[in-house]
Write an enzyme that holds these catalytic residues in place. Sequence first.
Site, short mmCIF file in Angstrom:
data_model
loop_
_atom_site.label_atom_id
_atom_site.label_comp_id
_atom_site.label_asym_id
_atom_site.label_seq_id
_atom_site.Cartn_x
_atom_site.Cartn_y
_atom_site.Cartn_z
N LYS A 157 0.87 -1.18 0.00
CA LYS A 157 0.00 0.00 0.00
C LYS A 157 0.91 1.24 0.00
CE LYS A 157 -1.42 3.11 2.50
NZ LYS A 157 -1.61 4.27 1.64
N GLU A 232 10.65 1.11 9.74
CA GLU A 232 11.63 2.16 9.38
C GLU A 232 10.92 3.48 9.62
OE1 GLU A 232 14.70 1.79 8.43
OE2 GLU A 232 14.80 -0.33 7.99
N CYS A 266 14.35 10.74 5.65
CA CYS A 266 14.38 10.36 7.07
C CYS A 266 15.79 10.43 7.65
CB CYS A 266 13.81 8.97 7.24
SG CYS A 266 14.61 7.81 6.15
N GLU A 366 11.35 16.38 13.87
CA GLU A 366 11.84 16.16 12.52
C GLU A 366 11.29 17.28 11.63
OE1 GLU A 366 10.15 12.59 10.88
OE2 GLU A 366 11.97 12.13 9.77
P1 NAP Z 1 3.04 8.59 7.43
O1 NAP Z 1 2.01 9.61 7.61
O2 NAP Z 1 3.36 7.69 8.55
O3 NAP Z 1 2.59 7.77 6.14
C1 NAP Z 1 3.33 6.66 5.68
C2 NAP Z 1 2.37 5.62 5.12
O4 NAP Z 1 1.50 5.19 6.16
C3 NAP Z 1 1.49 6.12 4.00
O5 NAP Z 1 1.33 5.09 3.06
C4 NAP Z 1 0.17 6.39 4.72
O6 NAP Z 1 -0.95 6.29 3.89
C5 NAP Z 1 0.15 5.29 5.73
N1 NAP Z 1 -0.70 5.53 6.88
C6 NAP Z 1 -1.10 6.72 7.39
N2 NAP Z 1 -1.86 6.53 8.50
C7 NAP Z 1 -1.95 5.19 8.67
C8 NAP Z 1 -2.58 4.34 9.65
N3 NAP Z 1 -3.28 4.84 10.67
N4 NAP Z 1 -2.46 3.02 9.51
C9 NAP Z 1 -1.74 2.49 8.51
N5 NAP Z 1 -1.12 3.22 7.55
C10 NAP Z 1 -1.22 4.56 7.65
O7 NAP Z 1 4.44 9.21 7.01
P2 NAP Z 1 4.73 10.25 5.87
O8 NAP Z 1 4.45 11.59 6.40
O9 NAP Z 1 4.11 9.83 4.60
O10 NAP Z 1 6.30 10.01 5.67
C11 NAP Z 1 7.25 10.69 6.34
C12 NAP Z 1 7.77 9.89 7.53
O11 NAP Z 1 8.38 8.69 7.06
C13 NAP Z 1 8.86 10.63 8.25
O12 NAP Z 1 8.69 10.54 9.63
C14 NAP Z 1 10.13 9.93 7.81
O13 NAP Z 1 11.21 10.06 8.70
C15 NAP Z 1 9.65 8.54 7.65
N6 NAP Z 1 10.55 7.80 6.77
C16 NAP Z 1 11.37 6.87 7.34
C17 NAP Z 1 12.26 6.17 6.54
C18 NAP Z 1 13.17 5.15 7.15
O14 NAP Z 1 13.73 4.36 6.40
N7 NAP Z 1 13.33 5.09 8.45
C19 NAP Z 1 12.31 6.40 5.17
C20 NAP Z 1 11.46 7.36 4.61
C21 NAP Z 1 10.58 8.05 5.45
P3 NAP Z 1 -1.63 7.60 3.24
O15 NAP Z 1 -0.59 8.24 2.41
O16 NAP Z 1 -2.71 6.99 2.45
O17 NAP Z 1 -2.06 8.45 4.40
#
Ligand code: NAP
Length: 462
Positions: A157, A232, A266, A366
């Site tokens: 997803k 991650e 990230c 962040e």
């Molecule tokens: P996010 O809001 O957590 O969203 C990531 C994914 O989770 C999206 O596909 C989102 O779907 C889905 N999602 C949202 N709410 C959910 C829920 N309640 N249950 C299940 N899935 C859900 O994060 P983001 O803002 O897109 O991404 C940025 C974050 O990712 C940052 O904190 C960054 O540090 C982290 N990141 C970490 C790494 C690593 O390798 N450690 C790499 C890249 C990014 P929708 O888009 O449909 O809402």
Amino acid sequence: MPEQLTVYNPATGEAIESIPQQTAEDVEKAIERSHKAFQSWSKTSAGERASLLKKWYELIVENKEELAELITKENGKPYEEAVGEVLYGAGYIEWFAEEAKRIYGRTVPAPTTGKRIVVTRQAVGPVAAITPWNFPNAMITRKAAPALAAGCTFIIKPAEDTPLSAYALARLAFEAGIPEDVLQVVIGDGAEIGNVFTSSPKIRKITFTGSTPVGKILMKNSADTVKHMSMELGGHAPLIVDEDADLDLAVAQTMASKFRNAGQTCVCANRLIVHESVKDEFAKKLSEEAAKLKVGNGLEKGVNVGPVINKKGFDKIVGQINDAVEKGAKVLTGGTYDQNDEKGCYFVTPTVLSNVDTSMNIMHEETFGPVAPIVTFSDIDEAIKLANDTPFGLAAYFFTENYRRGIYISEQLEYGIIGWNDGGPSAVQAPFGGMKESGIGREGGTEGIEPYLETKYMSIGL
Ligand code: NAP
């Protein structure tokens, strides 16, 4: 939930494409298919899986321009960076095609002569993956490749802002000969699909890249079915510049770490912790370099920094700049932005802040944007304490030419990835992942296939 999801270009506000969204029922059917396909996919030979993955890798490389253009359109990053992402992402497929052949077991001396102990490895089962928008391509391949190599089936997803790269990758996988039920894409509401994944006993593993709060929800919701988890999550990377650092190198590497993907990675440096004796020179050089970056549509030649992904991200970045300035930070370059709410387009000028202190939000949250805050230190233990003063532990960087000091700093930092005189440590050959609230498990390297394998121990009586 609307039946269709329209995907917009964050640089222009134009609609790129509308695609169907899946309901919870559709996702349950996808899980059924994945479960059924697992019975045959997990029994294929490692060599067969390796050659299919190799073919997928080759098709991605052949189509890199098209895939990169799609990334730039849906995510906004500059085209050259997008090509880099495609090749980086494809590298995981090539790597794990090889690792598929090295899923070794072992024999162990038994406690008596009348027994033999044999340890084997096997695929954990159907895997569900949830990925973010900042690397719409590579975050998928980094998970799909080890899962398929291990013999797991896989449902992805992707983020709602960037689902098109997922479809493009899946199409090439099918062209390579990977069966459609082995690799499926589902699009829709994150929370709804997440709940279907976590509550299904047929999904044996969740692999997630995204924010820490969502990671925690997935972990809690997976408790009832006791799933394997790879997380991650968020980061808040410190970057220490010591008094004996090669400043030109430190500036060049900070630029690469901080401003790639408009600071939306990230692992990007979030706090620059600079020795007071070199702070003025470092800040001047960094500001001069940051001021040279061209902001704009990533498809235009010469653009180094694209838009930020959406209003939520933009508001957080601008909020952090304003909070810092109100509390006494000085803007050395940038600090401006271009906001078009009507089109949904948001650009932030690369910004360097000095006079930063720990009362400011940017030192604790962040940023996920092109903002580089500089704080100073006089004693290295003070810098290390500041670096570790966060619940996150993904990536940390430091610059020193002194190897004794370097070893000391690297051993004190509570981070999963350390860049010593290196602002870009990510590599398919190396284990990527965080400590503390930055996650569980590693992706890439020889470690990357482990989370997709179960260990089975057989005791043979003679
Ligand atoms: P996010 O809001 O957590 O969203 C990531 C994914 O989770 C999206 O596909 C989102 O779907 C889905 N999602 C949202 N709410 C959910 C829920 N309640 N249950 C299940 N899935 C859900 O994060 P983001 O803002 O897109 O991404 C940025 C974050 O990712 C940052 O904190 C960054 O540090 C982290 N990141 C970490 C790494 C690593 O390798 N450690 C790499 C890249 C990014 P929708 O888009 O449909 O809402």
